[in-house]
Design an enzyme around this catalytic site. Structure first.
Site, PDB file in Angstrom:
ATOM      1  N   ASP A  61       0.859  -1.184   0.000  1.00 17.05           N
ATOM      2  CA  ASP A  61       0.000   0.000   0.000  1.00 17.05           C
ATOM      3  C   ASP A  61       0.893   1.231   0.000  1.00 17.05           C
ATOM      4  O   ASP A  61       1.934   1.237   0.651  1.00 17.05           O
ATOM      5  CB  ASP A  61      -0.870   0.049   1.263  1.00 17.05           C
ATOM      6  CG  ASP A  61      -1.871  -1.094   1.313  1.00 17.05           C
ATOM      7  OD1 ASP A  61      -2.145  -1.672   0.247  1.00 17.05           O
ATOM      8  OD2 ASP A  61      -2.365  -1.403   2.412  1.00 17.05           O
ATOM      9  N   ASP A  67       0.654   8.392   7.680  1.00 21.36           N
ATOM     10  CA  ASP A  67       0.910   6.998   8.098  1.00 21.36           C
ATOM     11  C   ASP A  67       2.220   6.939   8.864  1.00 21.36           C
ATOM     12  O   ASP A  67       2.317   6.348   9.942  1.00 21.36           O
ATOM     13  CB  ASP A  67       1.086   6.077   6.870  1.00 21.36           C
ATOM     14  CG  ASP A  67      -0.218   5.720   6.188  1.00 21.36           C
ATOM     15  OD1 ASP A  67      -1.191   5.440   6.894  1.00 21.36           O
ATOM     16  OD2 ASP A  67      -0.241   5.706   4.945  1.00 21.36           O
ATOM     17  N   GLU A  89       1.902  -2.162  11.033  1.00 25.44           N
ATOM     18  CA  GLU A  89       1.547  -2.412   9.643  1.00 25.44           C
ATOM     19  C   GLU A  89       2.457  -1.612   8.707  1.00 25.44           C
ATOM     20  O   GLU A  89       2.647  -1.975   7.552  1.00 25.44           O
ATOM     21  CB  GLU A  89       0.075  -2.019   9.453  1.00 25.44           C
ATOM     22  CG  GLU A  89      -0.540  -2.510   8.178  1.00 25.44           C
ATOM     23  CD  GLU A  89      -1.182  -1.395   7.406  1.00 25.44           C
ATOM     24  OE1 GLU A  89      -1.988  -0.655   7.989  1.00 25.44           O
ATOM     25  OE2 GLU A  89      -0.859  -1.251   6.224  1.00 25.44           O
ATOM     26  N   GLU A  90       3.018  -0.554   9.226  1.00 27.35           N
ATOM     27  CA  GLU A  90       3.862   0.316   8.404  1.00 27.35           C
ATOM     28  C   GLU A  90       5.321  -0.128   8.343  1.00 27.35           C
ATOM     29  O   GLU A  90       6.126   0.532   7.689  1.00 27.35           O
ATOM     30  CB  GLU A  90       3.796   1.758   8.932  1.00 27.35           C
ATOM     31  CG  GLU A  90       2.404   2.373   8.868  1.00 27.35           C
ATOM     32  CD  GLU A  90       1.844   2.393   7.446  1.00 27.35           C
ATOM     33  OE1 GLU A  90       2.613   2.513   6.484  1.00 27.35           O
ATOM     34  OE2 GLU A  90       0.613   2.258   7.302  1.00 27.35           O
ATOM     35  N   ASP A 108      -2.132  -0.903  13.462  1.00 30.83           N
ATOM     36  CA  ASP A 108      -2.250  -0.199  12.187  1.00 30.83           C
ATOM     37  C   ASP A 108      -2.357   1.270  12.601  1.00 30.83           C
ATOM     38  O   ASP A 108      -3.416   1.717  13.054  1.00 30.83           O
ATOM     39  CB  ASP A 108      -3.500  -0.656  11.427  1.00 30.83           C
ATOM     40  CG  ASP A 108      -3.650   0.082  10.102  1.00 30.83           C
ATOM     41  OD1 ASP A 108      -2.870   1.017   9.854  1.00 30.83           O
ATOM     42  OD2 ASP A 108      -4.553  -0.270   9.325  1.00 30.83           O
ATOM     43  N   LEU A 110      -2.474   4.162  11.175  1.00 29.25           N
ATOM     44  CA  LEU A 110      -3.438   5.068  10.525  1.00 29.25           C
ATOM     45  C   LEU A 110      -4.261   4.265   9.530  1.00 29.25           C
ATOM     46  O   LEU A 110      -3.868   4.092   8.371  1.00 29.25           O
ATOM     47  CB  LEU A 110      -2.672   6.195   9.819  1.00 29.25           C
ATOM     48  CG  LEU A 110      -3.295   7.576   9.755  1.00 29.25           C
ATOM     49  CD1 LEU A 110      -4.242   7.713   8.608  1.00 29.25           C
ATOM     50  CD2 LEU A 110      -4.000   7.981  11.064  1.00 29.25           C
ATOM     51  N   ASP A 111      -5.388   3.745  10.013  1.00 29.80           N
ATOM     52  CA  ASP A 111      -6.250   2.935   9.157  1.00 29.80           C
ATOM     53  C   ASP A 111      -7.139   3.836   8.302  1.00 29.80           C
ATOM     54  O   ASP A 111      -7.618   4.871   8.772  1.00 29.80           O
ATOM     55  CB  ASP A 111      -7.142   2.045  10.033  1.00 29.80           C
ATOM     56  CG  ASP A 111      -8.182   1.342   9.204  1.00 29.80           C
ATOM     57  OD1 ASP A 111      -7.798   0.448   8.422  1.00 29.80           O
ATOM     58  OD2 ASP A 111      -9.366   1.703   9.303  1.00 29.80           O
ATOM     59  N   GLU A 272      -5.584  -5.722  11.850  1.00 31.46           N
ATOM     60  CA  GLU A 272      -6.964  -5.277  11.623  1.00 31.46           C
ATOM     61  C   GLU A 272      -7.999  -6.295  12.104  1.00 31.46           C
ATOM     62  O   GLU A 272      -8.857  -5.972  12.924  1.00 31.46           O
ATOM     63  CB  GLU A 272      -7.151  -4.969  10.123  1.00 31.46           C
ATOM     64  CG  GLU A 272      -6.332  -3.756   9.697  1.00 31.46           C
ATOM     65  CD  GLU A 272      -6.205  -3.585   8.182  1.00 31.46           C
ATOM     66  OE1 GLU A 272      -5.906  -4.588   7.497  1.00 31.46           O
ATOM     67  OE2 GLU A 272      -6.394  -2.463   7.703  1.00 31.46           O
TER      68      GLU A 272
HETATM   69  O1  F6P Z   1      -6.755  -1.622   5.106  1.00 30.64           O
HETATM   70  C1  F6P Z   1      -7.026  -0.389   4.726  1.00 30.64           C
HETATM   71  C2  F6P Z   1      -8.431  -0.065   4.284  1.00 30.64           C
HETATM   72  O2  F6P Z   1      -8.407   1.301   3.970  1.00 30.64           O
HETATM   73  C3  F6P Z   1      -9.541  -0.351   5.308  1.00 30.64           C
HETATM   74  O3  F6P Z   1      -9.604   0.632   6.291  1.00 30.64           O
HETATM   75  C4  F6P Z   1     -10.769  -0.382   4.439  1.00 30.64           C
HETATM   76  O4  F6P Z   1     -11.824  -1.162   4.991  1.00 30.64           O
HETATM   77  C5  F6P Z   1     -10.260  -0.971   3.155  1.00 30.64           C
HETATM   78  O5  F6P Z   1      -8.844  -0.807   3.153  1.00 30.64           O
HETATM   79  C6  F6P Z   1     -10.829  -0.306   1.928  1.00 30.64           C
HETATM   80  O6  F6P Z   1     -10.426  -1.009   0.826  1.00 30.64           O
HETATM   81  P1  F6P Z   1     -10.929  -0.642  -0.660  1.00 30.64           P
HETATM   82  O7  F6P Z   1     -10.302   0.676  -0.987  1.00 30.64           O
HETATM   83  O8  F6P Z   1     -10.412  -1.765  -1.499  1.00 30.64           O
HETATM   84  O9  F6P Z   1     -12.411  -0.561  -0.636  1.00 30.64           O
END
Ligand code: F6P
Length: 327
Positions: A61, A67, A89-90, A108, A110-111, A272
């Site tokens: 990512d 982040d 996660e980073e 994680d 910054l989710d 997560e």
């Molecule tokens: O893992 C990161 C994340 O941003 C989650 O917070 C979120 O549920 C998911 O990915 C969104 O994924 P996508 O952009 O594929 O819908």
């Protein structure tokens, strides 16, 4: 203190050293969250706020400046409390803070970081385990049911903390006047009469047959096999979708699909799925990979992914039935 702990939180943790260390660590995470929330609130007024930092994390990512900043803030905070190992996660590898201390923390930092620029809720997720002495890997490569605490902060209209130590799920809200997280909901309960599902429907053509069949039937509304009109929501920040489901029920799914790199979905077990599954179960909900309980899964590597389904019990069980019937 950065949080007014309820009289109940962590009381169920029998070992006093672990219990005290958990409370100290949560207190330190609250301070980090307050700092991160302040940066989020400034948005583009903060230099290089959402700029791509020019790097990718170990999951491929893209990393945003926030982040990296959030990870630094959390690392610094964890150095002040009884935490031996930190897995982020980073970062590719576990950081050893100090061998011999009782806890291991995964986060994680910054989710939902793809939402940073858009002023949509984002958050920090954390899982706390008892450390395995002198063995950083074994401290994290284990079942989610071995967590002593798990939860997440949301940076949204409210800055909040959802947390469990295995005896119910509590919601705290940051009171900016005092700078403290205060207990808002002592025992969160996920509604059983829910009628909302959350999934990134743009992946429809990539889903496997059971997921496709479930969503197709859900879309048929009152005339379909589920017999009810359902709404659809997708914030794209796991913390925000999870928080909504805790408040009013519903279903979340990030399934495996046939895209390259999505063979086990998108979300990471350690950073997560395990902590979110912990708070969901403790609020009376259910969390699976489609068929099996998330908290029973033991990952083999730090950044492993898992198909993730959680929310109101009946909805998660129904998704399970679609998977079983498809075999
Ligand atoms: O893992 C990161 C994340 O941003 C989650 O917070 C979120 O549920 C998911 O990915 C969104 O994924 P996508 O952009 O594929 O819908």
């Amino acid at each position: 203190m950065n949080i007014d702990f309820s009289t109940k939180l962590a009381k169920n943790i029998e070992e006093v050293e672990i219990r005290t260390a958990v409370l100290d660590t949560v207190n330190a995470l609250c301070e980090s969250a307050r700092d991160i929330a302040k940066i989020c609130a400034k948005g583009p007024l903060e230099a290089a706020f959402g700029d791509v930092a020019g790097t990718e994390n170990s999951d491929g990512d893209s990393q945003k400046a926030l982040d990296v900043r959030s990870d630094e803030i959390i690392t610094a905070a964890l150095k002040t409390v009884p935490v031996a190992y930190y897995a982020s996660e980073e970062r590719d590898d576990i950081i050893t803070l100090e061998h011999g201390l009782p806890l291991a923390v995964a986060s994680d930092p910054l989710d939902g970081s793809s939402n940073i620029d858009t002023n949509v809720s984002i958050g920090t997720i954390f899982a706390i385990f008892p450390a395995v002495e002198n063995d950083p890997e074994a401290s994290f490569l284990r079942k989610g049911s071995e967590q002593v605490a798990g939860g997440f902060f949301v940076y949204g209209p409210q800055t909040s903390l959802v947390i469990t130590t295995g005896d119910g799920t509590e919601l705290y809200i940051l009171d900016w006047m005092s700078g403290k997280f205060k207990l808002a909901v002592p025992a969160m309960r996920i509604s059983e009469s829910a009628h909302e599902f959350a999934i990134n429907a743009s992946n429809f053509n990539h889903w496997h047959p059971p997921v496709r069949a479930y969503i197709e039937d859900a879309m048929k509304g009152a005339d379909g096999p589920m017999g009810k009109k359902q709404g659809m929501r997708w914030v794209g920040s796991l913390v925000a979708d999870a928080n909504r489901i805790l408040m009013r029920g519903g279903l979340f799914m990030y399934p495996a699909d046939d895209r390259k790199g999505y063979e086990a979905g998108r979300l990471r077990i350690l950073y997560e799925a395990h902590p979110v599954a912990f708070v969901i179960e403790q609020a009376g909900g259910k969390a699976s990979n489609g068929t099996d309980r998330i908290l029973d899964i033991k990952q083999d590597s730090l950044h492993e992914r898992v198909p993730f389904v959680f929310g109101s019990v009946d909805m998660v069980e129904q998704v399970g039935e679609y998977h079983i019937n498809a075999v």
